[in-house]
Design an enzyme around this catalytic site. Structure first.
Site, PDB file in Angstrom:
ATOM      1  N   ASN A  12       6.722  -4.512 -12.385  1.00  0.00           N
ATOM      2  CA  ASN A  12       7.718  -3.874 -11.710  1.00  0.00           C
ATOM      3  C   ASN A  12       9.093  -4.181 -11.724  1.00  0.00           C
ATOM      4  O   ASN A  12      10.126  -4.561 -10.954  1.00  0.00           O
ATOM      5  CB  ASN A  12       7.233  -3.922  -9.993  1.00  0.00           C
ATOM      6  N   GLU A  38       5.332  -1.385 -16.598  1.00  0.00           N
ATOM      7  CA  GLU A  38       6.300  -1.247 -15.610  1.00  0.00           C
ATOM      8  C   GLU A  38       7.530  -2.219 -16.037  1.00  0.00           C
ATOM      9  O   GLU A  38       8.036  -2.704 -15.010  1.00  0.00           O
ATOM     10  CB  GLU A  38       6.096  -0.974 -14.268  1.00  0.00           C
ATOM     11  N   ASP A 156      -2.206  -0.808 -14.979  1.00  0.00           N
ATOM     12  CA  ASP A 156      -2.105  -0.104 -13.940  1.00  0.00           C
ATOM     13  C   ASP A 156      -2.820   0.921 -14.069  1.00  0.00           C
ATOM     14  O   ASP A 156      -2.004   2.044 -14.759  1.00  0.00           O
ATOM     15  CB  ASP A 156      -0.577  -0.196 -13.445  1.00  0.00           C
ATOM     16  N   ASN A 158      -3.297   3.264 -11.486  1.00  0.00           N
ATOM     17  CA  ASN A 158      -2.792   3.984 -10.264  1.00  0.00           C
ATOM     18  C   ASN A 158      -3.969   4.842  -9.666  1.00  0.00           C
ATOM     19  O   ASN A 158      -3.683   5.953  -9.147  1.00  0.00           O
ATOM     20  CB  ASN A 158      -1.713   4.740 -10.889  1.00  0.00           C
ATOM     21  N   HIS A 254       2.725  -6.190  -7.478  1.00  0.00           N
ATOM     22  CA  HIS A 254       1.388  -6.329  -8.051  1.00  0.00           C
ATOM     23  C   HIS A 254       1.222  -7.671  -8.224  1.00  0.00           C
ATOM     24  O   HIS A 254       2.069  -8.475  -8.474  1.00  0.00           O
ATOM     25  CB  HIS A 254       1.183  -5.548  -9.308  1.00  0.00           C
TER      26      HIS A 254
END
Length: 263
Positions: A12, A38, A156, A158, A254
């Site tokens: 992130n 990310e 990830d 999602n 995360h």
């Protein structure tokens, strides 16, 4: 036979995380291959020490369509035979979502798979069609490569696959990340012979999550989702030695997840 350890972490925002004490995780990991998602950064925005750490081979795949968006990176102690940025399908290039490395015994993917967004269009989350198209393009490519070597894919996704994979399944049945169409794809993916390594090792263990909203003290209360995965094609099922979630590692919304394979 050698044991290979893998780690995957949606950070992130790499630049923000790299300034936090929690990034010390990287200097202590015993993983041989680390996938980050990310990253939200182009390589030139990152110090050389972090961009190409000593003792590691490094690849960065930033978004070229929007700055500070998406992006993935891979660090490997083992030099691969080949490295590829993005999927080959031009409809799904530019957002910096896939790095593919070919090693002697397997193909490895690190993916930051699209989310469905929050914007609705005619009652449908606007990005869900793109998301599902991306998943189909990824699986088509993985199946093509699988004719040659087994597949390891992390990242990830999602998507929380089953009710056990999120704290409040009933409340989220109409939210992207747990929509029937998304879960149906995960069913099809596993039916095609891709093994959820955490479930392979831990069975139906509940309250095992990898992402928590920053809102409402969700992490403190463990109101989370398991949307970060390691899958292997079933040819590698008997190579799995361990799979885990490092939920004591902070610095992002995360936490890292891991896998050990013996070859």
């Amino acid at each position: 036979m050698p044991l290979l350890r893998f780690a995957s972490w949606n950070v992130n925002g790499f630049r923000a995380l790299s300034r936090k004490p929690e990034w010390a995780w990287f200097s202590t990991t015993n993983a041989d291959i680390v996938g980050l998602q990310e990253t939200k950064a182009a390589p030139e925005q990152i110090s050389e020490a972090n961009r190409a750490p000593e003792g590691w081979h490094a690849w960065w795949c930033p978004s070229t369509v929007k700055k500070g968006y998406s992006g993935v990176a891979v660090f490997s102690r083992i030099e691969p035979q080949y490295a590829e940025h993005e999927l080959p399908d031009p409809d799904y290039q530019g957002e910096g979502r896939i790095l593919h490395l070919e090693f002697e015994q397997f193909h490895y993917f690190n993916g930051y798979f699209p989310n469905g967004g929050e914007e609705l269009e005619k009652g449908v989350f606007k990005r869900v069609p793109y998301k599902m198209g991306f998943f189909r393009a990824f699986l088509d490519y993985a199946e093509e490569l699988r004719r040659d070597k087994p597949i390891v894919v992390c990242g990830d996704f999602n998507i929380a696959h089953k009710p056990v994979d999120l704290a409040r399944p009933k409340e989220n049945e109409s939210n992207t990340g747990f929509l029937p169409v998304e879960r149906d794809w995960m069913d099809a993916f596993t039916a095609a012979g891709y093994v959820d390594t955490f479930r392979h090792v831990h069975g139906g263990e509940a309250a095992a999550y990898s992402w928590w909203s920053y809102r409402m003290r969700a992490r403190e209360k463990n109101i989370g989702w398991r949307i970060d995965y390691f899958f292997v094609s079933e040819e590698l099922k008997y190579n799995i030695r361990d799979a885990w979630i490092e939920n004591d590692v902070y610095g992002s919304d995360h936490c890292p997840v891991g896998l050990a394979l013996e070859f």
